[in-house]
Design a protein around this motif. Structure first.
Motif, PDB file in Angstrom:
ATOM      1  N   ARG A  23       0.829  -1.201   0.000  1.00 35.53           N
ATOM      2  CA  ARG A  23       0.000   0.000   0.000  1.00 35.53           C
ATOM      3  C   ARG A  23       0.870   1.260   0.000  1.00 35.53           C
ATOM      4  NH1 ARG A  23      -4.570  -1.749   4.457  1.00 35.53           N
ATOM      5  NH2 ARG A  23      -5.815  -3.076   3.090  1.00 35.53           N
ATOM      6  N   TYR A  24       1.924   1.234   0.799  1.00 35.94           N
ATOM      7  CA  TYR A  24       2.815   2.394   0.840  1.00 35.94           C
ATOM      8  C   TYR A  24       3.474   2.599  -0.516  1.00 35.94           C
ATOM      9  CZ  TYR A  24       2.422   2.356   5.963  1.00 35.94           C
ATOM     10  OH  TYR A  24       1.961   2.400   7.241  1.00 35.94           O
ATOM     11  N   TYR A  25       3.876   1.512  -1.136  1.00 41.15           N
ATOM     12  CA  TYR A  25       4.510   1.608  -2.445  1.00 41.15           C
ATOM     13  C   TYR A  25       3.537   2.200  -3.465  1.00 41.15           C
ATOM     14  CZ  TYR A  25       5.988   0.069  -7.068  1.00 41.15           C
ATOM     15  OH  TYR A  25       6.301   0.035  -8.400  1.00 41.15           O
ATOM     16  N   ILE A  26       2.293   1.728  -3.435  1.00 39.66           N
ATOM     17  CA  ILE A  26       1.300   2.242  -4.376  1.00 39.66           C
ATOM     18  C   ILE A  26       1.033   3.723  -4.119  1.00 39.66           C
ATOM     19  CG2 ILE A  26      -1.121   2.082  -5.096  1.00 39.66           C
ATOM     20  CD1 ILE A  26      -0.947  -0.936  -4.522  1.00 39.66           C
ATOM     21  N   TYR A  27       0.937   4.083  -2.840  1.00 39.94           N
ATOM     22  CA  TYR A  27       0.696   5.478  -2.496  1.00 39.94           C
ATOM     23  C   TYR A  27       1.839   6.370  -2.988  1.00 39.94           C
ATOM     24  CZ  TYR A  27       0.483   9.740   0.235  1.00 39.94           C
ATOM     25  OH  TYR A  27       0.493  11.060   0.608  1.00 39.94           O
ATOM     26  N   LEU A  28       3.071   5.952  -2.753  1.00 38.24           N
ATOM     27  CA  LEU A  28       4.219   6.749  -3.188  1.00 38.24           C
ATOM     28  C   LEU A  28       4.295   6.822  -4.712  1.00 38.24           C
ATOM     29  CD1 LEU A  28       6.905   5.583  -0.606  1.00 38.24           C
ATOM     30  CD2 LEU A  28       5.714   7.779  -0.681  1.00 38.24           C
ATOM     31  N   LYS A  29       3.881   5.754  -5.390  1.00 40.57           N
ATOM     32  CA  LYS A  29       3.828   5.792  -6.858  1.00 40.57           C
ATOM     33  C   LYS A  29       2.804   6.823  -7.314  1.00 40.57           C
ATOM     34  CE  LYS A  29       1.601   2.747  -9.240  1.00 40.57           C
ATOM     35  NZ  LYS A  29       1.127   1.499  -9.887  1.00 40.57           N
ATOM     36  N   ASP A  30       1.670   6.889  -6.630  1.00 39.72           N
ATOM     37  CA  ASP A  30       0.657   7.894  -6.960  1.00 39.72           C
ATOM     38  C   ASP A  30       1.190   9.310  -6.739  1.00 39.72           C
ATOM     39  OD1 ASP A  30      -1.212   5.971  -7.665  1.00 39.72           O
ATOM     40  OD2 ASP A  30      -2.091   5.877  -5.662  1.00 39.72           O
ATOM     41  N   VAL A  31       1.935   9.490  -5.658  1.00 36.09           N
ATOM     42  CA  VAL A  31       2.522  10.802  -5.379  1.00 36.09           C
ATOM     43  C   VAL A  31       3.517  11.177  -6.476  1.00 36.09           C
ATOM     44  CG1 VAL A  31       3.986  12.120  -3.784  1.00 36.09           C
ATOM     45  CG2 VAL A  31       2.192  10.631  -2.881  1.00 36.09           C
ATOM     46  N   LEU A  32       4.325  10.212  -6.920  1.00 32.53           N
ATOM     47  CA  LEU A  32       5.293  10.472  -7.985  1.00 32.53           C
ATOM     48  C   LEU A  32       4.595  10.862  -9.277  1.00 32.53           C
ATOM     49  CD1 LEU A  32       8.202  10.464  -9.039  1.00 32.53           C
ATOM     50  CD2 LEU A  32       7.942   8.014  -9.530  1.00 32.53           C
ATOM     51  N   LEU A  73      -5.416  20.204  -6.453  1.00 22.93           N
ATOM     52  CA  LEU A  73      -6.442  19.668  -5.560  1.00 22.93           C
ATOM     53  C   LEU A  73      -7.398  18.765  -6.319  1.00 22.93           C
ATOM     54  CD1 LEU A  73      -7.576  19.613  -2.718  1.00 22.93           C
ATOM     55  CD2 LEU A  73      -8.943  21.646  -3.285  1.00 22.93           C
ATOM     56  N   ALA A  74      -7.780  19.163  -7.534  1.00 26.44           N
ATOM     57  CA  ALA A  74      -8.683  18.332  -8.329  1.00 26.44           C
ATOM     58  C   ALA A  74      -8.039  16.981  -8.648  1.00 26.44           C
ATOM     59  CB  ALA A  74      -9.049  19.059  -9.624  1.00 26.44           C
ATOM     60  N   MET A  75      -6.747  16.984  -8.955  1.00 25.59           N
ATOM     61  CA  MET A  75      -6.051  15.735  -9.259  1.00 25.59           C
ATOM     62  C   MET A  75      -5.937  14.846  -8.021  1.00 25.59           C
ATOM     63  SD  MET A  75      -3.025  17.114 -11.806  1.00 25.59           S
ATOM     64  CE  MET A  75      -2.400  15.468 -12.160  1.00 25.59           C
ATOM     65  N   VAL A  76      -5.689  15.449  -6.860  1.00 21.20           N
ATOM     66  CA  VAL A  76      -5.603  14.670  -5.623  1.00 21.20           C
ATOM     67  C   VAL A  76      -6.959  14.042  -5.289  1.00 21.20           C
ATOM     68  CG1 VAL A  76      -5.198  14.795  -3.133  1.00 21.20           C
ATOM     69  CG2 VAL A  76      -3.674  15.991  -4.696  1.00 21.20           C
ATOM     70  N   ILE A  77      -8.036  14.801  -5.476  1.00 23.04           N
ATOM     71  CA  ILE A  77      -9.379  14.253  -5.223  1.00 23.04           C
ATOM     72  C   ILE A  77      -9.636  13.059  -6.133  1.00 23.04           C
ATOM     73  CG2 ILE A  77     -11.846  14.730  -5.467  1.00 23.04           C
ATOM     74  CD1 ILE A  77     -11.264  17.576  -4.492  1.00 23.04           C
ATOM     75  N   GLU A  78      -9.295  13.222  -7.406  1.00 23.79           N
ATOM     76  CA  GLU A  78      -9.542  12.143  -8.366  1.00 23.79           C
ATOM     77  C   GLU A  78      -8.708  10.901  -8.030  1.00 23.79           C
ATOM     78  OE1 GLU A  78     -10.967   9.862 -11.341  1.00 23.79           O
ATOM     79  OE2 GLU A  78     -11.743  11.826 -10.715  1.00 23.79           O
ATOM     80  N   THR A  79      -7.423  11.090  -7.718  1.00 22.72           N
ATOM     81  CA  THR A  79      -6.513   9.958  -7.512  1.00 22.72           C
ATOM     82  C   THR A  79      -6.664   9.344  -6.126  1.00 22.72           C
ATOM     83  OG1 THR A  79      -4.889  10.903  -9.036  1.00 22.72           O
ATOM     84  CG2 THR A  79      -4.094   9.236  -7.487  1.00 22.72           C
ATOM     85  N   MET A  80      -6.605  10.162  -5.092  1.00 24.72           N
ATOM     86  CA  MET A  80      -6.476   9.643  -3.734  1.00 24.72           C
ATOM     87  C   MET A  80      -7.798   9.457  -3.013  1.00 24.72           C
ATOM     88  SD  MET A  80      -2.965  11.381  -2.419  1.00 24.72           S
ATOM     89  CE  MET A  80      -1.456  11.125  -3.335  1.00 24.72           C
TER      90      MET A  80
END
Length: 401
Positions: free
Chosen positions: A7-16, A30-37
């Motif tokens: 999960r941490y790896y996936i989260y960090l990949k999303d951040v990258l 903010l719109a991209m964070v809402i959509e992704t996270m």
């Protein structure tokens, strides 16, 4: 434990991925964070994300970076938060250090090499004016706030010392606290539990860096303190950071020329990730006399200095913000702080234009950039790319004549 690591790896990949694709400022971020996270990954609810983002907006420091760090903290504690911070800021930091290396190389080997930036230097001021309009529309809602904004702009015009800005923010906040009765009443928590660890860490680093820089005189230490102090005092996002950095590093310390600063700022508008990454460019050029190693060290020191204080503060405040924000004087003070920030942003447009030649070309480039940002759908990075291309073509034509 293995599931957590995945999960941490996936989260960090999303951040990258966000750090490589988040063009267009805080609203797009903010719109991209809402959509992704929120919608796709469901790391947290939309309400939780918006509350975290609102908290980051009222704290000093880079809002997008604090939001990413706060999400990481919610998911996996301090370790994931610092990992999120690193992954988020690294691409933009490397790009801006690379820009500084390129600019330094061109100026060392090609006289007049900044002629390619003939268009984007005044365009940078167009970006500032556009950012000021958006920020003022969002933050100024009363006559008192408008007057405070104008006073702050006037003072910043004529007394543009890096030491006066923090005092202006404090005074602005104190002035509007008397309006606390106008704030909607929320039942206050009589007991706020405060854990002081991260606040002491923030303050300890601030004082320690200042003392170490003063007594050793070492440029890397002084640079870290300069950027750490700025990162601890900036309200209003990356655009408000510009007058601070320009005043301190161009006018006060003269580590950069006005042309170099404007070129770096314009280029920073064309890359993804945090807008505070302009600090890496400034830090790198501040240590250019040390050669390539100095450029790299200066860039990374600036990045650490500008991004760490906001992270320490969000870790400190996020634990008791829900209780603190119920106090009306706290909410009232934010009005004055925001008004002063807007005033300094207005002053930035003037301060950055002052060194440029006052001619029709520069004025047309400023107005043209503003019009494109305001009324066209051309992406902000593409506008900068067009400006760079136009400057290269213009320089080639003039050299051919």
């Amino acid at each position: 434990m293995e599931i957590k690591k995945v999960r941490y790896y996936i989260y960090l990949k999303d951040v990258l991925i966000l750090s490589l694709t988040a063009f267009g400022g805080p609203q797009v971020f903010l719109a991209m964070v809402i959509e992704t996270m929120v919608r796709r990954r469901r790391y947290l609810s939309e309400k939780e994300l918006l509350e975290l983002n609102a908290l980051c907006q009222v704290l000093p420091g880079p809002t997008s970076t604090q939001t990413i760090s706060a999400i990481g903290y919610r998911i996996g504690g301090p370790f994931l938060a610092y990992a999120s911070l690193t992954v988020w800021v690294m691409p933009a930091t490397l790009l801006m250090i690379g820009t500084a290396v390129l600019i330094d190389h061109l100026q060392e080997n090609t006289p007049g090499s900044l002629n390619f930036a003939k268009f984007i230097q005044p365009m940078a001021i167009g970006y500032i004016i556009y950012a000021a309009q958006i920020t003022i529309r969002k933050m100024i809602h009363t006559i008192e706030a408008a007057i405070l904004m104008m006073i702050a702009a006037f003072i910043a015009f004529f007394y543009n010392s890096p030491f006066i800005f923090p005092a202006m923010l404090l005074i602005g906040g104190l002035i509007t606290t008397h309006n606390y009765k106008k704030q909607p009443f929320i039942e206050e928590d009589p007991k706020i539990k405060i854990e002081w660890g991260n606040f002491l860490l923030w303050g300890g680093v601030l004082v320690g860096a200042a003392l170490l820089g003063h007594y050793t005189g070492m440029l890397p230490v002084r640079l870290f303190e300069n950027f750490y102090r700025n990162g601890s005092l900036i309200f209003g996002g990356g655009q408000v950071l510009v007058p601070y950095l320009y005043t301190e590093f161009v006018e006060f310390k003269q580590y950069l020329s006005s042309e170099e600063f404007l070129t770096g700022y314009a280029i920073s508008q064309s890359i993804p990730g945090p807008t505070f990454s302009i600090s890496s460019y400034i830090g790198a050029l501040s240590m250019r006399e040390w050669g390539l190693a100095g450029l790299l060290i200066g860039g990374f020191i600036a990045a650490a200095g500008i991004f760490l204080p906001g992270t320490f503060l969000i870790f400190f405040v996020v634990r008791f913000w829900d209780a603190l924000k119920k106090y009306r004087p706290v909410r009232a003070a934010l009005e004055g702080i925001n008004a002063v920030s807007c005033g300094m942003l207005m002053a930035a447009a003037y301060l950055l234009f002052e060194p440029l030649e006052n001619n029709l070309f520069n004025i047309a480039a400023i107005i043209g950039t503003y019009v494109l940002l305001q009324f066209s759908k051309i992406p902000s990075p593409l506008i900068v790319v067009i400006g760079v291309a136009a400057g290269i073509i213009y320089n080639w034509v003039m050299n051919s004549l």
